[in-house]
Each structure stands twice: as structure tokens, then as C-alpha cells.
Design a protein around this motif. Structure first.
Motif, PDB file in Angstrom:
ATOM      1  N   PHE A   1      -2.023   8.854  -7.843  1.00  0.00           N
ATOM      2  CA  PHE A   1      -1.194   8.290  -6.786  1.00  0.00           C
ATOM      3  C   PHE A   1       0.265   8.078  -7.181  1.00  0.00           C
ATOM      4  O   PHE A   1       1.040   7.553  -6.392  1.00  0.00           O
ATOM      5  N   GLY A   2       0.620   8.447  -8.410  1.00  0.00           N
ATOM      6  CA  GLY A   2       2.011   8.348  -8.813  1.00  0.00           C
ATOM      7  C   GLY A   2       2.324   7.122  -9.643  1.00  0.00           C
ATOM      8  O   GLY A   2       1.472   6.245  -9.862  1.00  0.00           O
ATOM      9  N   ASN A   3       3.573   7.037 -10.101  1.00  0.00           N
ATOM     10  CA  ASN A   3       3.977   5.999 -11.051  1.00  0.00           C
ATOM     11  C   ASN A   3       3.867   4.578 -10.505  1.00  0.00           C
ATOM     12  O   ASN A   3       3.732   3.625 -11.282  1.00  0.00           O
TER      13      ASN A   3
ATOM     14  N   ALA B   1       0.857  -1.193   0.000  1.00  0.00           N
ATOM     15  CA  ALA B   1       0.000   0.000   0.000  1.00  0.00           C
ATOM     16  C   ALA B   1       0.894   1.245   0.000  1.00  0.00           C
ATOM     17  O   ALA B   1       0.967   1.978   0.984  1.00  0.00           O
ATOM     18  N   PHE B   2       1.555   1.486  -1.104  1.00  0.00           N
ATOM     19  CA  PHE B   2       2.560   2.555  -1.210  1.00  0.00           C
ATOM     20  C   PHE B   2       1.981   3.930  -0.933  1.00  0.00           C
ATOM     21  O   PHE B   2       2.682   4.845  -0.482  1.00  0.00           O
ATOM     22  N   TRP B   3       0.704   4.134  -1.206  1.00  0.00           N
ATOM     23  CA  TRP B   3       0.085   5.447  -1.001  1.00  0.00           C
ATOM     24  C   TRP B   3       0.076   5.834   0.474  1.00  0.00           C
ATOM     25  O   TRP B   3       0.168   7.017   0.809  1.00  0.00           O
TER      26      TRP B   3
ATOM     27  N   ARG C   1       2.442   5.130   2.658  1.00  0.00           N
ATOM     28  CA  ARG C   1       3.776   5.634   2.954  1.00  0.00           C
ATOM     29  C   ARG C   1       3.965   7.049   2.412  1.00  0.00           C
ATOM     30  O   ARG C   1       4.737   7.847   2.961  1.00  0.00           O
ATOM     31  N   ASP C   2       3.234   7.380   1.360  1.00  0.00           N
ATOM     32  CA  ASP C   2       3.301   8.722   0.776  1.00  0.00           C
ATOM     33  C   ASP C   2       2.369   9.710   1.460  1.00  0.00           C
ATOM     34  O   ASP C   2       2.190  10.840   0.989  1.00  0.00           O
ATOM     35  N   GLY C   3       1.731   9.294   2.564  1.00  0.00           N
ATOM     36  CA  GLY C   3       0.856  10.189   3.303  1.00  0.00           C
ATOM     37  C   GLY C   3      -0.535  10.334   2.713  1.00  0.00           C
ATOM     38  O   GLY C   3      -1.240  11.304   3.019  1.00  0.00           O
ATOM     39  N   LEU C   4      -0.940   9.375   1.891  1.00  0.00           N
ATOM     40  CA  LEU C   4      -2.264   9.408   1.272  1.00  0.00           C
ATOM     41  C   LEU C   4      -3.160   8.333   1.889  1.00  0.00           C
ATOM     42  O   LEU C   4      -2.687   7.246   2.252  1.00  0.00           O
ATOM     43  N   SER C   5      -4.424   8.632   1.973  1.00  0.00           N
ATOM     44  CA  SER C   5      -5.382   7.679   2.546  1.00  0.00           C
ATOM     45  C   SER C   5      -5.830   6.624   1.536  1.00  0.00           C
ATOM     46  O   SER C   5      -6.399   5.603   1.919  1.00  0.00           O
ATOM     47  N   GLY C   6      -5.603   6.901   0.251  1.00  0.00           N
ATOM     48  CA  GLY C   6      -6.132   6.025  -0.794  1.00  0.00           C
ATOM     49  C   GLY C   6      -7.478   6.497  -1.294  1.00  0.00           C
ATOM     50  O   GLY C   6      -8.015   5.943  -2.261  1.00  0.00           O
ATOM     51  N   ALA C   7      -8.034   7.525  -0.671  1.00  0.00           N
ATOM     52  CA  ALA C   7      -9.318   8.074  -1.093  1.00  0.00           C
ATOM     53  C   ALA C   7      -9.094   9.175  -2.124  1.00  0.00           C
ATOM     54  O   ALA C   7      -8.141   9.950  -2.032  1.00  0.00           O
TER      55      ALA C   7
ATOM     56  N   ALA D   1      -2.817  -5.442  -0.455  1.00  0.00           N
ATOM     57  CA  ALA D   1      -2.965  -4.030  -0.809  1.00  0.00           C
ATOM     58  C   ALA D   1      -3.764  -3.847  -2.094  1.00  0.00           C
ATOM     59  O   ALA D   1      -3.549  -4.556  -3.085  1.00  0.00           O
ATOM     60  N   ALA D   2      -4.675  -2.873  -2.090  1.00  0.00           N
ATOM     61  CA  ALA D   2      -5.463  -2.584  -3.289  1.00  0.00           C
ATOM     62  C   ALA D   2      -6.126  -1.226  -3.175  1.00  0.00           C
ATOM     63  O   ALA D   2      -6.364  -0.711  -2.076  1.00  0.00           O
ATOM     64  N   LEU D   3      -6.421  -0.669  -4.340  1.00  0.00           N
ATOM     65  CA  LEU D   3      -7.274   0.502  -4.462  1.00  0.00           C
ATOM     66  C   LEU D   3      -8.493   0.087  -5.272  1.00  0.00           C
ATOM     67  O   LEU D   3      -8.385  -0.746  -6.180  1.00  0.00           O
ATOM     68  N   PHE D   4      -9.646   0.660  -4.943  1.00  0.00           N
ATOM     69  CA  PHE D   4     -10.815   0.367  -5.762  1.00  0.00           C
ATOM     70  C   PHE D   4     -11.570   1.646  -6.043  1.00  0.00           C
ATOM     71  O   PHE D   4     -11.482   2.632  -5.307  1.00  0.00           O
ATOM     72  N   GLY D   5     -12.313   1.615  -7.161  1.00  0.00           N
ATOM     73  CA  GLY D   5     -13.130   2.766  -7.515  1.00  0.00           C
ATOM     74  C   GLY D   5     -14.448   2.349  -8.117  1.00  0.00           C
ATOM     75  O   GLY D   5     -14.577   1.269  -8.716  1.00  0.00           O
ATOM     76  N   PHE D   6     -15.447   3.218  -7.933  1.00  0.00           N
ATOM     77  CA  PHE D   6     -16.728   3.050  -8.610  1.00  0.00           C
ATOM     78  C   PHE D   6     -16.615   3.660 -10.006  1.00  0.00           C
ATOM     79  O   PHE D   6     -16.209   4.820 -10.149  1.00  0.00           O
ATOM     80  N   VAL D   7     -16.939   2.880 -11.021  1.00  0.00           N
ATOM     81  CA  VAL D   7     -16.819   3.345 -12.400  1.00  0.00           C
ATOM     82  C   VAL D   7     -17.925   4.357 -12.679  1.00  0.00           C
ATOM     83  O   VAL D   7     -19.109   4.078 -12.467  1.00  0.00           O
ATOM     84  N   GLY D   8     -17.525   5.535 -13.158  1.00  0.00           N
ATOM     85  CA  GLY D   8     -18.484   6.592 -13.424  1.00  0.00           C
ATOM     86  C   GLY D   8     -19.131   6.525 -14.796  1.00  0.00           C
ATOM     87  O   GLY D   8     -20.048   7.289 -15.082  1.00  0.00           O
TER      88      GLY D   8
END
Length: 376
Positions: free
Chosen positions: A281-283, A217-219, A221-227, A248-255
Motif C-alpha cells: 500500500f505504499g510508504n 484511510a489513505f489507500w 484516496r489512492d484508489g485501493l479497497s484495502g483488500a 482507519a485500519a487495515l487488518f490481515g489474517f496471519v498465514g
């Protein structure tokens, strides 16, 4: 074969009714069209298959303070919760001409909670309390015929095979819109009632979810919540989906709306979603270990053609969901029929327990009527 109770639908509603029937000693059969239980609850592993420690492709959250029925059920089943990660900044993407911006995350109240092992832990816990011989998977009910004192149900199997069962009471633990489109009633239900079923929005049916799975969950460590919130898309709302075990994962609702998703197909949406996560969230977000994509509008056991256009969330409606000739032998218990929280897991639990209590009262009354006078 005749059963006192037939339950159609093996999601949280149907399983909760089944659990209540078994606890009350009332014979039943549960029929589910899928080859798995859970309905719109689906926790999948990195391979996309159902998992006991998976990512929630269906509902993700529970709010104990706002959902007392579901929380009480989960507690009785030994389900454990953990908080949705909200530590760190949120990212906002306003337009293509402005770089994504970071802002401190505001603390939500009540806090969103998730279920250890995934929401399917509820399914597994209920399933473990129901005798296997009561469950029939891969069988769709296509016809219900009212008989004298019972209901005849026609079931269709995966190879087109058909069989008939009878039940004194049939519980449809399904979205009303899907009932209207998939089951033929003889005699037909009242036209006004059928219109009401057809006009009731099905929870989650118009939506799709995308997951990007990473080795860490690299985000965080970068100070991000993932939101994140985006006005560009294709993901409109994004969250940290890391499991309680640390996957570790990120998820999103498709718009993108359901009709457009159907025309596009999943691959362009998946690729555009990865590119969006990279912007936000970066590279490191550009190379997920795996991705998961679930379009509920493409699930024939969830959605109908009416669900291609998203509508308002269903609202509580105190009117009876069954009327006329069908009212003594037919009950609806899907989440959308809840008197308190239609369209949520809470609603599914509430509707199921309410219907189960009605059935138990009926059986207690029948038992008193049939008991010898000396036993009264």
C-alpha cells in the motif's frame, strides 16, 4: 446453591441462552472463565482493551442473506450494520520477485456486512438484557458430577479458590474440544463421545489477526479497497478494517501456523506485517499509529494443543452431542454444535436458540406435571 439452569460460557451462545432464559422466567446462572463477556467476540480500541467502538479481533462479518438466525437476533437487539468497504482495486502479491499488482475488485454476492461499534455490540446488547446478578465472571468450571436429578459443578476462581453449585440442567456453551480438555466428568462421558468432542475443530482457534491503525484511510484516496491477497506473507488475506465511525485500519489474517507463531513470538510477525503492508500500500503504511495482534491459539479459554495445526472447518453433524447418563441434564450449545452453520456467529446463535427452546419445553412439561388438577 441450586439453579434450574447453569450456563457455562459467556460468548454469543451462552449469552443468547441466558437472554432466552430470562425472557422465559427460568432462573439461571451464567459462568464465564474470562473477566469479560463475549468469548471469541472481542472488539478492541487502539489501546488493545475492549471498546464499544473497536476493531474486531475476533469475527468481523455477517451475511444477512446467508445467516438468517443471526441477522434476526441482531435486528431484535437493535444492532445496525454497514457494508465492508470494497470500493477500489485489490492488490495481489504473487512472489518476492514480482512487484505487487493491482486489479479491479470484483463485487461479492452476498456482500459482507459489519456491525456498527464492532461485533462486541452484540455482546453489549445481550448483556444489557440480562440481570447482573445472574452472571459470574472469572470462574472456570473444572468438574461436573452427576447427582440424582441434578449436576454438581466445581468452579475455580482466579486465585485458585473453589466453590460448588448445583443445577438441574447444565448448558456448556463452549467448543467441544475445550470441554473435553478442561472439564472432568463423573461419571465419565462415553469414550466415543469424548473422541468426537476432541476431534471437532474449534472455530478461530488456530488463527491470529493483525491490525495496523492509521490517522486516515489513505489507500482509499489512492484508489485501493484495502483488500489484498499474498503468497508471501506473513499476512495471507488483508482487508480494510476502518470502523463505522471512521477510525482507519487495515487488518490481515496471519498465514504463519500456530506452532511457528509460538516459537517466533509476536514481535517479528508484527514487524514483518508492517513491512508487507508497506510493499502493498505504499510508504504511508510504514508508520501506523498503533498495531493490534491477537493470537487465538495462545488463548487457553479458546484453544487446546490440538488447535496448533489448522484443520477443516467443522461441518453440521445431526448426531446428539450428549448421550448416556448425561443426556437428561447436560446440553451443548457452542457454535461448533450448530446443525446449520457450525463455526460461525450464525452457528452460535442457532445452537443457543435450539437449546433454549428445548429447555423451555422441559420446564413447561414440569410445570404441567406439578400443577394441581384444578389448574389443568
Amino acid at each position: 446453591m441450586t439453579f434450574p439452569v447453569m450456563i457455562v460460557g459467556g460468548g454469543i451462545s451462552g449469552l443468547t441462552v441466558a437472554h432466552a432464559m430470562q425472557s422465559a422466567g427460568i432462573e439461571f446462572v451464567l459462568v464465564e472463565g474470562r473477566d469479560r463477556l463475549g468469548g471469541r467476540i472481542l472488539s478492541a480500541g487502539i489501546d488493545g482493551l475492549p471498546s464499544e467502538d473497536g476493531f474486531d479481533l475476533g469475527p468481523s462479518w455477517i451475511w444477512p442473506e446467508m445467516q438468517p438466525v443471526l441477522y434476526s437476533l441482531a435486528d431484535r437487539l437493535g444492532i445496525r450494520l454497514f457494508p465492508q468497504n470494497d470500493e477500489g482495486d485489490i492488490v495481489l502479491e504473487r512472489s518476492a520477485s514480482i512487484a505487487p499488482q493491482r486489479f479491479p475488485t470484483f463485487q461479492r454476492a452476498p456482500r459482507s456486512m459489519r456491525i456498527k461499534g464492532g461485533t462486541a455490540a452484540i455482546t453489549a446488547a445481550l448483556k444489557s438484557r440480562i440481570a447482573a446478578e445472574h452472571v459470574r465472571l472469572g470462574m472456570r468450571v473444572t468438574r461436573l458430577a452427576r447427582l440424582d436429578g441434578s449436576v454438581s459443578a466445581t468452579l475455580e476462581g482466579p486465585a485458585g479458590t473453589a466453590e460448588t453449585m448445583e443445577a438441574a440442567i447444565v448448558v456448556l456453551a463452549m467448543p467441544p474440544r475445550l470441554i473435553d480438555r478442561s472439564i472432568k466428568f463423573e461419571p465419565p462421558v462415553d469414550p466415543a463421545l469424548a473422541r468426537r468432542w476432541r476431534s471437532t475443530p474449534t472455530w478461530m482457534a488456530p488463527h491470529a489477526k493483525f491490525f495496523a491503525i492509521y490517522d486516515e484511510a489513505f489507500w482509499r484516496r489512492d484508489g485501493l479497497s484495502g483488500a489484498a491477497q499474498s503468497m508471501i506473507g506473513p499476512l495471507g488475506e488483508i482487508h480494510d478494517a476502518t470502523t463505522s465511525s471512521g477510525k482507519a485500519a487495515l487488518f490481515g489474517f496471519v498465514g504463519v501456523n500456530a506452532a511457528q507463531r509460538r516459537r517466533m513470538g509476536p514481535e517479528p510477525i508484527i514487524q514483518a506485517s508492517i513491512e508487507q503492508l508497506t510493499r502493498l500500500f505504499g510508504n504511508k503504511a510504514a508508520a501506523p499509529m498503533a498495531t493490534l495482534y491477537r493470537d487465538w491459539a495462545a488463548d487457553a479459554l479458546t484453544a487446546t494443543e490440538d488447535d496448533l495445526i489448522a484443520t477443516d472447518h467443522p461441518l453440521p453433524d445431526p448426531r446428539p452431542w450428549v448421550s448416556g447418563d448425561w443426556s437428561p441434564v447436560l446440553m451443548l450449545a457452542g457454535s461448533e454444535t450448530s446443525m446449520t452453520s457450525p463455526g460461525y456467529l450464525e452457528g452460535g446463535a442457532e445452537a443457543a436458540l435450539r437449546v433454549a427452546a428445548e429447555i423451555e419445553l422441559i420446564w413447561q412439561s414440569l410445570a404441567r406435571q406439578s400443577a394441581p388438577a384444578s389448574d389443568l
